[in-house]
Design an enzyme around this catalytic site. Structure first.
Site: not given
Length: 627
Positions: A321-322, A324, A439
């Site tokens: 995955g990718q 920010g 977060d």
């Protein structure tokens, strides 16, 4: 070398049993062969040149292996074994063909020439003095002219070239007597090399012959032997029962010796193998311990070079995955240890995320928090190595679940919610210093192979003393939709561990609704903001429109909703600490009370709520962040 070979073979008790059975079976086969070899010899018994070759019995006999009286007295029934132990039939004029098959019931023999050129041997064959003939319809006798032609133009000869007799620059052409005159005009460059008669066409590769005497068809059909009658003409045969051979005393002793020898050999082999097996098992146990210690060392946070990162990820072959802050790749430390490697973007930030991750996660050891295996800070290259969790994030399960397609049961959702709550409680109270995540969202909740939740991504985390309950912040951090009101505006109070409680509450409500809390795609406009709509349903005693199969699941959905609404109170002092949240999730849903309505004023925006019943807790001390 012998011991090495045994060590490769004897690996388990099952292997020993299989090997013992193989040895005993080999002994049995050997004994049968010995019994056959030492049995009373029948000089006319069935024989053959080698395995897979045709069986030879009356009226045929094998020269050198069976005496003359075992076969029919005609020389044509005499077979022999070639140098390659192939069965051969000797024809008149010293010609030899190999025997492909003998059908004793049909009294037919199948012959072939291994050189695939029957004419080389049979151009002069005359079967009139031979005991065999062609089976009807037979090949007619034909008269052929043979010519040797120097021309290489095959089209001139109308496919009448005998290729197996021809050589380069010399074509052998065969014409039958009744058509040869037609080709006189093309034979100018040819010379006649012979004329002969034969029953074998030039294109024939193999053929079958039959014999009519001696007649043994009836004996063969009855499964009995056939032989010539004593003191009679050579054409008279009789049937006889094939005797069964018996082993005598001497042969019995020989067989008994072979059996005893096989059992002794098997016992020795098994004993040696078992000893080697015990030795190997001890060494395997030691290797297992060494491998465990190696893997254990690899699970402690370690520093890796960038070359190590490339090796672990197989040169970044498998992308997971990718985001920010970087790209995540699947990697492998050893055969049993898989990892997820997050390669950080060098152009993002000033290294704060890297410091936060290593500084906070390096001191965390909890079943519901992702373990940091290692890190890389090699010049401008930075990477974080985590344990690998095969079921990825909670986000793909709750947001993909629509109606009947919910992929996680309500019981499993409850277990996940409880696990996340315990993980946050550990961050707030279980560590030497309090860790604020900032977060908490479905994307950062990873699931292992048993769907046990683990909190990940501590890039925005902050450390503070457990004696203090608030933290100063210069800028807001987190993901919109999960950020607590006080992080955006100090009018709601000071930033503290209660900010994570708010994010957890929004997470719970999304797990219940199976969608984002703000969803403008729903048909009913009152459902656009799910938390307010859910509160109104509970306050009025109405159903929330979520598919639930039984009363127990209804209780789970109601519990998660009520706990979530307690956690998203606008003011930090109105929210319960994570320890109380865990207790509510572990308790019964019917003892929970509905919290105050945080959406009392409908004319306010959703992120700008009205003043709560309670004033802002001005007693919370503001402290500096710990570096």
């Amino acid at each position: 070398m012998l011991m090495g070979r045994y060590r490769l073979r004897f690996t388990s008790g099952t292997d020993y049993f299989v090997i013992m059975m193989v040895i005993y079976l080999s002994c049995f086969v050997f004994i049968v062969n010995v019994a056959e070899a030492v049995s009373i010899q029948d000089e006319c018994k069935v024989n053959r040149c080698k395995h897979h070759e045709p069986l030879v019995r009356f009226p045929f006999r094998l020269q050198g292996l069976q005496p003359p009286h075992c076969g029919y007295p005609d020389p044509g029934f005499q077979l022999s074994c070639s140098e390659n132990n192939e069965t051969a039939l000797k024809l008149p004029r010293s010609m030899k063909l190999l025997v492909k098959h003998i059908d004793y019931k049909a009294q037919r023999i199948h012959l072939y020439d291994p050189s695939r050129c029957l004419w080389r041997q049979l151009v002069h064959l005359n079967l009139s003095s031979f005991p065999f003939m062609f089976e009807e319809p037979s090949y007619p006798l034909a008269f052929y002219y043979l010519f040797n032609c120097s021309s290489n133009d095959e089209s001139l000869y109308d496919n009448r070239i005998v290729r197996c007799l021809s050589t380069p620059g010399s074509q052998i052409i065969a014409f039958e007597s009744d058509v040869g005159y037609v080709y006189n005009n093309i034979l100018l460059n040819c010379s006649n090399i012979g004329n002969f008669s034969t029953v074998i066409p030039p294109t024939l590769i193999d053929f079958q012959l039959v014999w009519y005497r001696p007649y043994c068809v009836d004996c063969e059909k009855e499964g009995r032997g056939c032989r010539l009658k004593n003191n009679s003409t050579k054409d008279q045969t009789e049937c006889f029962d094939i005797p069964r051979h018996h082993i005598g005393a001497r042969q019995k002793l020989m067989v008994a010796g072979v059996v005893l020898g096989c059992f002794i050999l098997a016992t020795i082999v098994i004993g040696v193998g078992w000893t080697l097996h015990l030795d190997k098992r001890e060494k395997e146990s030691q290797l297992k311990i060494e491998k465990f210690l190696e893997d254990y060392r690899s699970l402690k946070p370690s520093r890796y070079s960038y070359a190590d990162i490339k090796r672990i990820t197989n040169h970044f072959k498998d992308k997971l995955g990718q985001g920010g802050y970087g790209t995540v790749f699947k990697g492998r430390l050893s055969n049993d240890v898989l990892v997820a490697v997050k390669v950080l973007n060098n152009f993002k930030g000033n290294g704060e995320e890297f410091i936060n991750e290593v500084g906070s996660m390096g001191r965390i050891h909890h079943v519901n928090v992702t373990r940091l295996v290692g890190f890389c800070a090699d010049g401008y290259e930075r990477a974080l190595v985590y344990e690998y969790l095969p079921n990825e994030s909670l986000e793909k399960f709750i947001f993909a679940a629509k109606g009947d397609n919910r992929s996680l049961s309500w019981e499993k959702l409850h277990d996940i919610a409880l696990g996340v709550a315990k993980g946050i409680e550990y961050l707030h109270q279980g560590c030497e210093q309090r860790i604020l995540h900032f977060d908490i969202k479905p994307h950062n909740i990873l699931l292992d192979h048993n769907f046990n939740p683990k909190i990940s991504d501590f890039g925005l985390a902050k450390l503070c003393s457990k004696e203090q309950s608030a933290i100063s912040m210069t800028t807001a951090r987190g993901t919109m939709g999960y950020i607590a009101p006080e992080v955006l505006s100090r009018n709601f109070g000071n930033v503290s561990y209660k900010s994570d409680v708010y994010s957890f509450g929004m997470l719970l409500l999304e797990m219940v609704g199976g969608r984002k809390n703000i969803d403008v795609t729903v048909e009913n406009t009152s459902q656009v903001y799910f938390p307010e709509w859910a509160y109104n349903c509970l306050d009025k005693g109405e159903e929330m429109g979520i598919r639930i199969e039984d009363e127990e699941q209804t209780g789970i959905a109601k519990k998660l909703t009520i706990v979530g609404l307690w956690c998203i109170q606008w003011y930090p002092v109105d929210r319960p600490p994570m320890k109380a949240v865990v207790q509510m999730l572990e308790g019964e849903s019917n003892v929970l009370t509905l919290p105050p309505n945080p959406f009392a004023s409908a004319d306010q925006t959703k992120m700008g709520a009205t003043m709560s019943r309670k004033p802002v807790n001005i007693e919370l001390a503001t402290i500096s962040e710990l570096e």
